[in-house]
Design an enzyme around this catalytic site. Structure first.
Site, PDB file in Angstrom:
ATOM      1  N   ASP A 256      -7.992  -4.980  -0.305  1.00  0.00           N
ATOM      2  CA  ASP A 256      -8.486  -5.634  -1.516  1.00  0.00           C
ATOM      3  C   ASP A 256      -8.282  -7.136  -1.501  1.00  0.00           C
ATOM      4  O   ASP A 256      -8.987  -7.879  -2.173  1.00  0.00           O
ATOM      5  CB  ASP A 256      -7.790  -5.049  -2.750  1.00  0.00           C
ATOM      6  CG  ASP A 256      -8.235  -3.635  -3.001  1.00  0.00           C
ATOM      7  OD1 ASP A 256      -9.426  -3.384  -2.879  1.00  0.00           O
ATOM      8  OD2 ASP A 256      -7.380  -2.786  -3.284  1.00  0.00           O
TER       9      ASP A 256
ATOM     10  N   HIS B   3       0.850  -1.189   0.000  1.00  0.00           N
ATOM     11  CA  HIS B   3       0.000   0.000   0.000  1.00  0.00           C
ATOM     12  C   HIS B   3       0.883   1.236   0.000  1.00  0.00           C
ATOM     13  O   HIS B   3       1.926   1.236   0.646  1.00  0.00           O
ATOM     14  CB  HIS B   3      -0.913   0.015   1.229  1.00  0.00           C
ATOM     15  CG  HIS B   3      -2.054   0.958   1.096  1.00  0.00           C
ATOM     16  ND1 HIS B   3      -1.929   2.292   1.391  1.00  0.00           N
ATOM     17  CD2 HIS B   3      -3.317   0.772   0.658  1.00  0.00           C
ATOM     18  CE1 HIS B   3      -3.090   2.884   1.155  1.00  0.00           C
ATOM     19  NE2 HIS B   3      -3.953   1.988   0.706  1.00  0.00           N
TER      20      HIS B   3
HETATM   21  N1  ACO Z   1       4.344  -7.494  -4.970  1.00  0.00           N
HETATM   22  C1  ACO Z   1       5.705  -7.510  -5.057  1.00  0.00           C
HETATM   23  N2  ACO Z   1       6.499  -6.448  -4.818  1.00  0.00           N
HETATM   24  C2  ACO Z   1       5.893  -5.294  -4.476  1.00  0.00           C
HETATM   25  C3  ACO Z   1       4.482  -5.194  -4.360  1.00  0.00           C
HETATM   26  C4  ACO Z   1       3.709  -6.348  -4.608  1.00  0.00           C
HETATM   27  N3  ACO Z   1       2.374  -6.314  -4.505  1.00  0.00           N
HETATM   28  N4  ACO Z   1       4.155  -3.931  -4.011  1.00  0.00           N
HETATM   29  C5  ACO Z   1       5.301  -3.249  -3.916  1.00  0.00           C
HETATM   30  N5  ACO Z   1       6.354  -4.068  -4.193  1.00  0.00           N
HETATM   31  C6  ACO Z   1       7.779  -3.707  -4.130  1.00  0.00           C
HETATM   32  C7  ACO Z   1       8.172  -2.870  -5.340  1.00  0.00           C
HETATM   33  O1  ACO Z   1       8.667  -3.656  -6.406  1.00  0.00           O
HETATM   34  C8  ACO Z   1       9.239  -1.958  -4.765  1.00  0.00           C
HETATM   35  O2  ACO Z   1      10.432  -2.694  -4.703  1.00  0.00           O
HETATM   36  P1  ACO Z   1      11.857  -1.915  -4.843  1.00  0.00           P
HETATM   37  O3  ACO Z   1      11.933  -1.014  -3.636  1.00  0.00           O
HETATM   38  O4  ACO Z   1      12.855  -3.025  -4.786  1.00  0.00           O
HETATM   39  O5  ACO Z   1      11.821  -1.175  -6.135  1.00  0.00           O
HETATM   40  C9  ACO Z   1       8.766  -1.731  -3.306  1.00  0.00           C
HETATM   41  O6  ACO Z   1       7.952  -2.880  -2.984  1.00  0.00           O
HETATM   42  C10 ACO Z   1       7.952  -0.465  -3.128  1.00  0.00           C
HETATM   43  O7  ACO Z   1       6.908  -0.466  -4.097  1.00  0.00           O
HETATM   44  P2  ACO Z   1       6.330   0.831  -4.785  1.00  0.00           P
HETATM   45  O8  ACO Z   1       5.621   0.452  -6.031  1.00  0.00           O
HETATM   46  O9  ACO Z   1       7.386   1.867  -4.865  1.00  0.00           O
HETATM   47  O10 ACO Z   1       5.297   1.282  -3.706  1.00  0.00           O
HETATM   48  P3  ACO Z   1       4.080   2.219  -3.945  1.00  0.00           P
HETATM   49  O11 ACO Z   1       3.764   2.795  -2.629  1.00  0.00           O
HETATM   50  O12 ACO Z   1       4.317   3.154  -5.075  1.00  0.00           O
HETATM   51  O13 ACO Z   1       2.949   1.197  -4.454  1.00  0.00           O
HETATM   52  C11 ACO Z   1       1.052  -0.172  -4.584  1.00  0.00           C
HETATM   53  C12 ACO Z   1       1.875   0.807  -3.721  1.00  0.00           C
HETATM   54  C13 ACO Z   1       0.711   0.452  -5.928  1.00  0.00           C
HETATM   55  C14 ACO Z   1      -0.255  -0.433  -3.850  1.00  0.00           C
HETATM   56  C15 ACO Z   1       1.854  -1.467  -4.772  1.00  0.00           C
HETATM   57  O14 ACO Z   1       2.177  -2.034  -3.520  1.00  0.00           O
HETATM   58  C16 ACO Z   1       1.129  -2.485  -5.640  1.00  0.00           C
HETATM   59  O15 ACO Z   1       1.211  -2.418  -6.869  1.00  0.00           O
HETATM   60  N6  ACO Z   1       0.395  -3.476  -5.013  1.00  0.00           N
HETATM   61  C17 ACO Z   1      -0.381  -4.426  -5.760  1.00  0.00           C
HETATM   62  C18 ACO Z   1      -1.680  -3.801  -6.220  1.00  0.00           C
HETATM   63  C19 ACO Z   1      -2.651  -3.611  -5.073  1.00  0.00           C
HETATM   64  O16 ACO Z   1      -2.906  -4.498  -4.277  1.00  0.00           O
HETATM   65  N7  ACO Z   1      -3.244  -2.397  -5.026  1.00  0.00           N
HETATM   66  C20 ACO Z   1      -4.253  -2.054  -4.033  1.00  0.00           C
HETATM   67  C21 ACO Z   1      -3.819  -0.920  -3.213  1.00  0.00           C
HETATM   68  S1  ACO Z   1      -4.970  -0.668  -1.898  1.00  0.00           S
HETATM   69  C22 ACO Z   1      -6.223   0.246  -2.543  1.00  0.00           C
HETATM   70  O17 ACO Z   1      -6.153   0.888  -3.562  1.00  0.00           O
HETATM   71  C23 ACO Z   1      -7.473   0.199  -1.751  1.00  0.00           C
END
Ligand code: ACO
Length: 440
Positions: free
Chosen positions: A375, A317
């Site tokens: 979610d 998140h």
């Molecule tokens: N699976 C694997 N790796 C992940 C995931 C995941 N679900 N989420 C984040 N990471 C990793 C990224 O690759 C990144 O790694 P790095 O530091 O080595 O580059 C690190 O964790 C940070 O991730 P970011 O994308 O920079 O974090 P951000 O805060 O921008 O993204 C997000 C948050 C979009 C929710 C992300 O975690 C994601 O895509 N999750 C899956 C989709 C999801 O479940 N979305 C629902 C969000 S809740 C809502 O809207 C109610």
């Protein structure tokens, strides 16, 4: 350019920006909120120093003042108007929370009864709007229908679009909250070729929604109270979430003084993406793709692989870097729903629980603070109750309407509000001569 902390001068804290390049400096005020990080007021930065700030994704930027929702992502705290989400989800209900978001205080008995009556009285849609549905293909995604039909409300309710008139704003608010379940259930009924079910004011907001979704003319329908409560709890948990992508979209659309129906349609469009509200649908697709718990390690390995774009849907998140407090509540609710339906041992749910367990123990997920988000569990609950996965994001849009419209009201009432207009760092070509066609 460097920024350095400066001790208090008078009763205002400031931070000094030192511009070594042009040998100039500027004191910027630090504004304090009720809770959460202080903010640096950069409004005079461009005027005085000729600089923009650069913050893609707005990870360090507060776009407004708000008194509606507070989140502490590190501690896993979510509050609406000062009330914790755990208390609201266990003791309140969606209609009451909507009132709280909109008006700032919990209603007394009479206020709640009047508000609920008002919302129910506006649950019907114009008969002419029903024709809209026939224009869609039967296999249209319900979110596509939601964007279209909610936007189209602007073409029907001309008496609630003058945003300078508080009465019209109120009417639009009640209409949106009242009609959203009806529009959503109609999108579903249209997809499966069943007749639309008109709303009933006899039932609760969620009971009525379940009836419009699942009843058929040939049979009586009485909502199961456990499932009705579970959906109400889901609605409470999704009612608002501060300045996320869709809420910011609603505010940005509204900042140009667009009408409320158009603004909410914009919010629905933004919510649709799989990185936001579309994640619950993506969770289910992912579980089906994984198929068996023996394949979980393969998918965990893919999620960790930098070269693989795959992400574990329902994990991580932007704000919660501890645990999503809504996920905690929904996890319990998922168990209640599965046992009420007697399907707790279905392979898909066993797979989900196994995935949750493995990811929670995995070093990569622990280190990056990637916990199951709301979610992850909402997808499981909705699947168990018979909602097709294409309806999952719609189930998010219905309650979020209360939050969107509350934030929209707050924005319109904010004396410092201006049309939203971010700037950019231009990295394209410098000036060049036009090249005529025969010389290209
Ligand atoms: N699976 C694997 N790796 C992940 C995931 C995941 N679900 N989420 C984040 N990471 C990793 C990224 O690759 C990144 O790694 P790095 O530091 O080595 O580059 C690190 O964790 C940070 O991730 P970011 O994308 O920079 O974090 P951000 O805060 O921008 O993204 C997000 C948050 C979009 C929710 C992300 O975690 C994601 O895509 N999750 C899956 C989709 C999801 O479940 N979305 C629902 C969000 S809740 C809502 O809207 C109610």
């Amino acid at each position: 350019m460097t920024a350095s902390d400066k001790p208090n001068s008078g009763n205002t804290d400031t931070i000094t920006v030192i511009d070594n390049k042009n040998n100039q400096r500027l004191d910027l005020d630090i504004l304090t909120g009720e809770m959460g990080p202080d903010v640096i007021d950069i409004r005079k930065l461009y005027h005085d120093l000729d600089y923009f700030t650069y913050d893609p994704g707005f990870t360090s930027t507060a776009s407004c003042d708000s008194a509606i929702t507070y989140i502490d992502g590190e501690k896993g705290v979510l509050m609406h108007r000062g009330y914790k989400i755990e208390e609201l989800s266990s003791q309140s209900n969606f209609i009451e929370v909507s009132y709280l978001l909109l008006y700032g205080e919990l209603p007394n008995e009479q206020e709640l009864a009047e508000f609920e009556k008002d919302v129910k009285r506006h649950s019907l849609v114009d008969e002419q709007l029903i024709r809209f549905y026939n224009g869609f293909r039967r296999d249209a995604h319900p979110m596509a229908i939601m964007v279209g039909v909610v936007g189209a409300l602007s073409a029907f309710y001309h008496d609630s679009q003058d945003i300078s008139d508080p009465k019209q704003r109120h009417l639009a608010t009640i209409r949106l909250i009242g009609k959203m379940p009806t529009i959503a259930a109609m999108a579903y009924k249209y997809a499966i070729g069943q007749p639309f079910v008109y709303p009933s004011s006899e039932l609760s907001y969620t009971g009525n929604f379940l009836r419009m979704m699942f009843s058929v003319p040939a049979e009586d329908y009485v909502p199961n109270p456990v499932l009705e409560r579970a959906i109400d709890c889901l609605f409470v948990l999704h009612a608002d979430h501060e300045q996320n992508a869709s809420t910011s979209t609603v505010r940005l659309a509204g900042s140009s003084q667009a009408n409320p129906f158009a603004c909410i349609a914009a919010g629905i469009a933004s919510l649709w993406g799989p990185a936001h509200g579309g994640a619950n649908e993506a969770v289910l697709k992912m579980l089906i793709e994984i198929g068996h718990k023996d394949r979980i390690p393969e998918f965990i390995a893919r999620a960790k692989d930098k070269k693989d774009p795959f992400r574990l849907m329902g994990f991580g998140h932007r704000v919660y870097k501890n645990y999503d407090p809504r996920a905690k509540v929904l996890r319990d609710s998922a168990h209640d729903v599965l046992s009420e339906l007697g399907i707790a041992d279905q392979p898909l749910f066993e797979l989900a629980l196994e995935l949750e367990k493995i990811a929670l123990e995995d070093e990569y997920f622990i280190k990056k603070k990637l916990f199951p988000n709301v979610d992850f569990y909402s997808g499981i609950i909705l699947q168990a109750m018979g909602f097709p996965s294409s309806m999952f994001t719609v189930m998010f849009a219905i309650p979020r309407t209360a939050g969107w419209i509350s934030q929209w009201h707050e924005m319109l009432g904010d004396p410092v509000q201006k049309i939203g207009r971010p700037r950019q760092r231009y990295i394209g070509h410098g000036p060049r001569e036009y090249v005529s066609m025969d010389e290209r």
